[in-house]
Motif scaffolding. Structure first.
Motif, mmCIF file in Angstrom:
data_model
loop_
_atom_site.group_PDB
_atom_site.id
_atom_site.type_symbol
_atom_site.label_atom_id
_atom_site.label_comp_id
_atom_site.label_asym_id
_atom_site.label_seq_id
_atom_site.Cartn_x
_atom_site.Cartn_y
_atom_site.Cartn_z
ATOM 1 N N PRO A 266 0.802 -1.232 0.000
ATOM 2 C CA PRO A 266 0.000 0.000 0.000
ATOM 3 C C PRO A 266 0.833 1.281 0.000
ATOM 4 C CG PRO A 266 -0.824 -1.575 1.621
ATOM 5 C CD PRO A 266 0.476 -2.115 1.131
ATOM 6 N N ASP A 267 2.041 1.252 0.583
ATOM 7 C CA ASP A 267 2.862 2.463 0.636
ATOM 8 C C ASP A 267 3.268 2.937 -0.753
ATOM 9 O OD1 ASP A 267 2.673 2.356 3.359
ATOM 10 O OD2 ASP A 267 4.685 1.551 3.694
ATOM 11 N N LEU A 268 3.273 2.022 -1.722
ATOM 12 C CA LEU A 268 3.642 2.411 -3.081
ATOM 13 C C LEU A 268 2.689 3.458 -3.649
ATOM 14 C CD1 LEU A 268 4.567 -0.971 -4.849
ATOM 15 C CD2 LEU A 268 6.070 0.994 -4.510
ATOM 16 N N VAL A 269 1.416 3.382 -3.275
ATOM 17 C CA VAL A 269 0.424 4.313 -3.819
ATOM 18 C C VAL A 269 0.799 5.746 -3.456
ATOM 19 C CG1 VAL A 269 -1.992 5.028 -3.774
ATOM 20 C CG2 VAL A 269 -1.410 2.597 -3.828
ATOM 21 N N GLY A 270 1.072 5.993 -2.168
ATOM 22 C CA GLY A 270 1.441 7.331 -1.735
ATOM 23 C C GLY A 270 2.725 7.807 -2.378
ATOM 24 N N GLU A 271 3.681 6.893 -2.519
ATOM 25 C CA GLU A 271 4.951 7.271 -3.124
ATOM 26 C C GLU A 271 4.771 7.657 -4.586
ATOM 27 O OE1 GLU A 271 9.570 5.608 -3.360
ATOM 28 O OE2 GLU A 271 8.015 4.427 -2.379
ATOM 29 N N LEU A 272 3.944 6.921 -5.284
ATOM 30 C CA LEU A 272 3.714 7.224 -6.703
ATOM 31 C C LEU A 272 2.887 8.497 -6.865
ATOM 32 C CD1 LEU A 272 2.953 3.623 -8.020
ATOM 33 C CD2 LEU A 272 4.963 5.013 -8.541
ATOM 34 N N GLN A 273 1.932 8.733 -5.967
ATOM 35 C CA GLN A 273 1.154 9.968 -6.041
ATOM 36 C C GLN A 273 2.020 11.178 -5.716
ATOM 37 O OE1 GLN A 273 -2.038 8.881 -3.350
ATOM 38 N NE2 GLN A 273 -3.445 8.520 -5.059
ATOM 39 N N GLY A 274 2.984 10.996 -4.787
ATOM 40 C CA GLY A 274 3.876 12.093 -4.433
ATOM 41 C C GLY A 274 4.966 12.338 -5.453
#
Length: 409
Positions: A266-274
């Motif tokens: 799930p942490d990948l989502v935030g990293e990709l959005q950022g």
């Protein structure tokens, strides 16, 4: 797992082949798999060595003909009595046939042409993402990853939108025999469905010759004219295998696998959005790790040696891209998704050399625009707890998630 007991025709191994691949790379990177006698090539360096010598290791191998007894007579009758016998596809042929087909296909997928088409891909991706209901358990494959590339290739071909549902049935019928794991009865059924599709496209080709349009169907139809033009069997093979099936099945698999990875991390989502600039790297890493085309065949044309193993004329090799793309001697943290990996596109998911995927630029654009649309609309993806883990379609060739129930919020 002992490399002396590995059989990649075992569906249990296919569900999660990574341990088997690790064992083979370490203990037997050139492994003769019994009882088939197929040599599995699992290291990156050895796969590359084979690919660099396309005349010593030729590609003209039909997976369907490798089953005991060859292609069933009833399958052949379906084509010869009711349709047209498919020719070798671009990926399973050698010069001069391969050169002739590839020279036609390449201009259809230039970078300039794909860039001009990206707004339409984005429109399709955003429309499909909008159909996912927030907080609801839904099958991502059925609602998004399958229809996206199917709509894209149908749009490029110029076929009526109302026929897309039938395209799924036909596309499956083309791809399933290549798995080398279906029954003879299903193989006959698939042949009958492919014949249906052949007649469908024959009618469209005739229409395009009478009334040309700005689409690939017209280009294929016009390529059949003149003394050097493609005959009808060749035109139908280009449409059904090289464009339709190759143009959507592996892309569906790649998008499905990418979503599965997002659900697991799930942490990948935030990293990709950022950091949206990392989206390309995410897509390349997802394709490297999951390799929608797990393996491709080659045949030895004369006695030779590979990695210290003597190979004889006629021996069959299967280049296991799924194993080579996780080779620890090639990649640091080889079994992890690394967003800042240098040169992330250097993998074998699209092949390389003479048989590098002619539609790679389109597949990359579809995957990146798909996840761009999804990440703009949702902040979290998780596997639906009320469903079994994703099932993998039994196949010696590909890695396809049959259904992927997720919850997007």
């Amino acid at each position: 797992m002992s490399s002396t007991s590995i059989d990649l025709f075992d569906p249990d191994i296919q569900r999660c082949p990574w341990e088997a691949y690790r064992s083979l790379r370490k203990n037997a990177p050139i492994y003769r798999m019994e009882p088939s006698g197929i040599y599995l090539i699992t290291s990156y360096a050895l796969c590359e060595e084979v690919i660099r010598q396309p005349d010593l290791f030729i590609s003209g191998v039909s997976p369907m003909a490798l089953r005991p007894g060859g292609v069933p007579e009833e399958v052949l009758r379906q084509y010869t009595d009711h349709g047209w016998l498919p020719r070798a596809s671009c990926s399973t042929s050698d010069p001069p046939e391969h050169t002739r087909v590839r020279d036609f296909l390449q201009p259809l997928f230039t970078a300039k042409r794909i860039r001009a088409y990206e707004p339409r891909i984005r429109e399709i991706a955003e429309s499909l993402a909008g159909q996912l209901k927030p907080g609801m358990s839904e099958d991502f494959v059925a609602l998004f990853s399958h229809p996206l590339p199917m709509q894209v290739i149908a749009d490029l071909l110029g076929v009526p939108d109302g026929d897309l549902g039938q395209f799924k049935v036909w596309s499956d019928a083309i791809v399933e025999p290549f798995s080398m794991m279906i029954s003879e009865a299903r193989e006959v059924e698939c042949a009958a469905l492919v014949v249906e599709m052949q007649h469908y496209f024959k009618n469209l080709l005739e229409q395009r010759l009478a009334e040309p349009q700005d689409d690939m169907l017209t280009e294929v139809a016009q390529a059949g004219e003149g003394n050097d033009g493609f005959n009808l069997e060749e035109q139908l093979t280009i449409l059904t295998i090289d464009l339709l099936a190759s143009g959507n099945e592996t892309t569906t698999a790649a998008i499905s696998s990418g979503m599965h990875l997002l659900c697991q991390s799930p942490d990948l989502v935030g990293e990709l959005q950022g950091s949206p600039d990392k989206l390309r790297n995410f897509c390349e890493e997802a394709m490297r790790l999951e390799s929608p085309a797990q393996g491709m065949f080659r045949q030895v044309t004369r006695k030779t040696e590979l990695g210290g193993v003597t190979l004889n004329e006629g021996d069959l090799l299967n280049l296991r891209f799924g194993a080579a793309n996780r080779d620890e001697s090639r990649y640091d943290r080889s079994e992890e998704l690394v967003l800042d990996r240098p040169k992330p596109g250097q993998h074998l998911a699209f092949g390389t050399g003479r048989h590098v995927c002619v539609g790679a630029a389109l597949a990359r654009a579809e995957m990146q625009l798909a996840f761009q649309a999804l990440l703009q609309r949702f902040n979290r993806f998780e596997l639906a707890p009320d469903h079994e883990p994703p099932a993998i379609t039994p196949s010696f060739f590909g890695r396809n998630i049959e259904c992927l129930h997720i919850i997007a919020t």
